[in-house]
Design an enzyme around this catalytic site. Structure first.
Site, mmCIF file in Angstrom:
data_model
loop_
_atom_site.group_PDB
_atom_site.id
_atom_site.type_symbol
_atom_site.label_atom_id
_atom_site.label_comp_id
_atom_site.label_asym_id
_atom_site.label_seq_id
_atom_site.Cartn_x
_atom_site.Cartn_y
_atom_site.Cartn_z
ATOM 1 C CB ILE A 99 -0.948 -0.012 1.222
ATOM 2 C CG1 ILE A 99 -1.935 1.155 1.162
ATOM 3 C CG2 ILE A 99 -0.205 -0.043 2.536
ATOM 4 C CD1 ILE A 99 -3.018 1.105 2.247
ATOM 5 C CB SER A 100 1.107 4.172 -2.186
ATOM 6 O OG SER A 100 1.138 3.468 -3.392
ATOM 7 C CD GLN A 101 6.186 8.058 1.969
ATOM 8 O OE1 GLN A 101 6.845 7.764 0.982
ATOM 9 N NE2 GLN A 101 6.583 8.944 2.856
#
Length: 144
Positions: A99-101
């Site tokens: 899951i992206s930053q």
């Protein structure tokens, strides 16, 4: 009959008390997640100011900030990683994916300049967190 109705009533009261305790716990947990989301947004705002020269802006659109405060990132990560959901870093979601930053999600969303009439095609949706943030900001999001 009196004993049976007393038995049923006492069990209903007990079930109600258990349910009330569980609801209290859930509400306390959600309140804590809300605080963590706000702290995360505060950190993202600082990071945006620090990197503003590269972004061409030193603040994010308020709609993006509101979406980050609202969308429950902890719901998009595996349960064992929920304690880390509001750290400003990517997290593994399985199958070699992350899951992206949140900072990156915030910037990508902001730079799109979405309006209520926008249409977004998201390809390779991963955890769907970005899609949820995009949908909250505005327009229609189509995910593949």
């Amino acid at each position: 009959m009196k004993n049976k109705s007393h038995f049923v009533m006492s069990h209903l009261i007990m079930a109600g008390l258990i349910l009330a305790c569980l609801m209290r716990s859930v509400l306390a947990e959600e309140a804590e997640y809300t605080k963590q989301r706000q702290r995360l947004v505060d950190l993202i705002e600082v990071d945006v100011r620090l990197t503003g020269q590269f972004l061409g802006k030193d603040a994010l659109d308020e709609h993006v900030l509101q979406a980050l405060r609202k969308v429950p990132r902890h719901e998009f990560v595996p349960e064992n990683l929920r304690p880390y959901a509001y750290q400003n870093k990517p997290l593994p979601i399985g199958h070699g994916q992350t899951i992206s930053q949140p900072y990156i999600v915030a910037i990508m969303t902001d730079l799109l300049g979405l309006t209520q009439d926008s249409r977004v095609l998201e390809i390779g949706t991963g955890s769907a967190y970005l899609g949820a943030v995009l949908a909250d900001v505005g327009g229609n999001v189509y995910r593949i």
